[in-house]
Design a protein around this motif. Structure first.
Motif, short mmCIF file in Angstrom:
data_model
loop_
_atom_site.label_atom_id
_atom_site.label_comp_id
_atom_site.label_asym_id
_atom_site.label_seq_id
_atom_site.Cartn_x
_atom_site.Cartn_y
_atom_site.Cartn_z
N ALA A 14 0.83 -1.20 0.00
CA ALA A 14 0.00 0.00 0.00
C ALA A 14 0.86 1.25 0.00
O ALA A 14 0.55 2.24 -0.69
N GLY A 15 1.96 1.23 0.71
CA GLY A 15 2.86 2.40 0.74
C GLY A 15 3.49 2.65 -0.62
O GLY A 15 3.61 3.79 -1.08
N MET A 18 0.90 4.08 -2.96
CA MET A 18 0.60 5.48 -2.67
C MET A 18 1.68 6.40 -3.23
O MET A 18 1.39 7.51 -3.64
N HIS A 19 2.95 5.91 -3.26
CA HIS A 19 4.02 6.72 -3.83
C HIS A 19 3.99 6.68 -5.35
O HIS A 19 4.38 7.66 -6.00
N LEU A 21 1.19 6.20 -7.24
CA LEU A 21 -0.09 6.68 -7.77
C LEU A 21 0.02 8.03 -8.46
O LEU A 21 -0.49 8.18 -9.59
#
Length: 136
Positions: A14-15, A18-19, A21
């Motif tokens: 997920a991290g 998020m970077h 995206l």
């Protein structure tokens, strides 16, 4: 290696997403703009070809119109009409006695005297030739 070092090395999915995206969204935006630009250019080029074809057709139709006007003028030429009347229709120029001549005082169109011209002695300048045929 302790617990702290193992957490430091592990990265969550997920991290990472998020970077990544913003970069993915920026790439998608650039791709969409590029596709729209290419599509618009293709449409402009297509319209240019259509315009060129329409102009060529217009020039062709103008040439055809000019040719037809010339042909009409040629077909309506008095010399050609006289030749066709003589050669194809068997016509000939009338004898001088068969010509009706009217004076300068021509009757108006649509009047009763113009509808049924009758030879009379009281109208000066009017001469009607007699018919010389066996049917009389």
């Amino acid at each position: 290696m302790s617990k702290a070092s193992s957490q430091r090395g592990s990265v969550s999915v997920a991290g990472v997403l998020m970077h990544l995206l913003p970069a993915v969204l920026l790439f998608a935006l650039f791709a969409a703009v590029g596709i729209l630009h290419v599509t618009s250019r293709v449409m402009v080029v297509d319209m240019g070809y259509r315009l060129s074809r329409a102009e060529a057709e217009s020039r062709s139709l103008t040439r055809e119109n000019d040719r037809l006007k010339l042909e009409l003028a040629t077909l309506k030429a008095p010399g050609r009409l006289e030749r066709v009347a003589r050669e194809q229709l068997g016509m000939a120029m009338p004898a001088g006695s068969a010509v009706v001549s009217l004076s300068a005082d021509k009757p108006a169109r649509g009047s009763a005297s113009a509808a049924a011209p009758a030879p009379s002695q009281d109208k000066p300048g009017v001469r009607v030739a007699g018919r010389g045929g066996a049917g009389r």
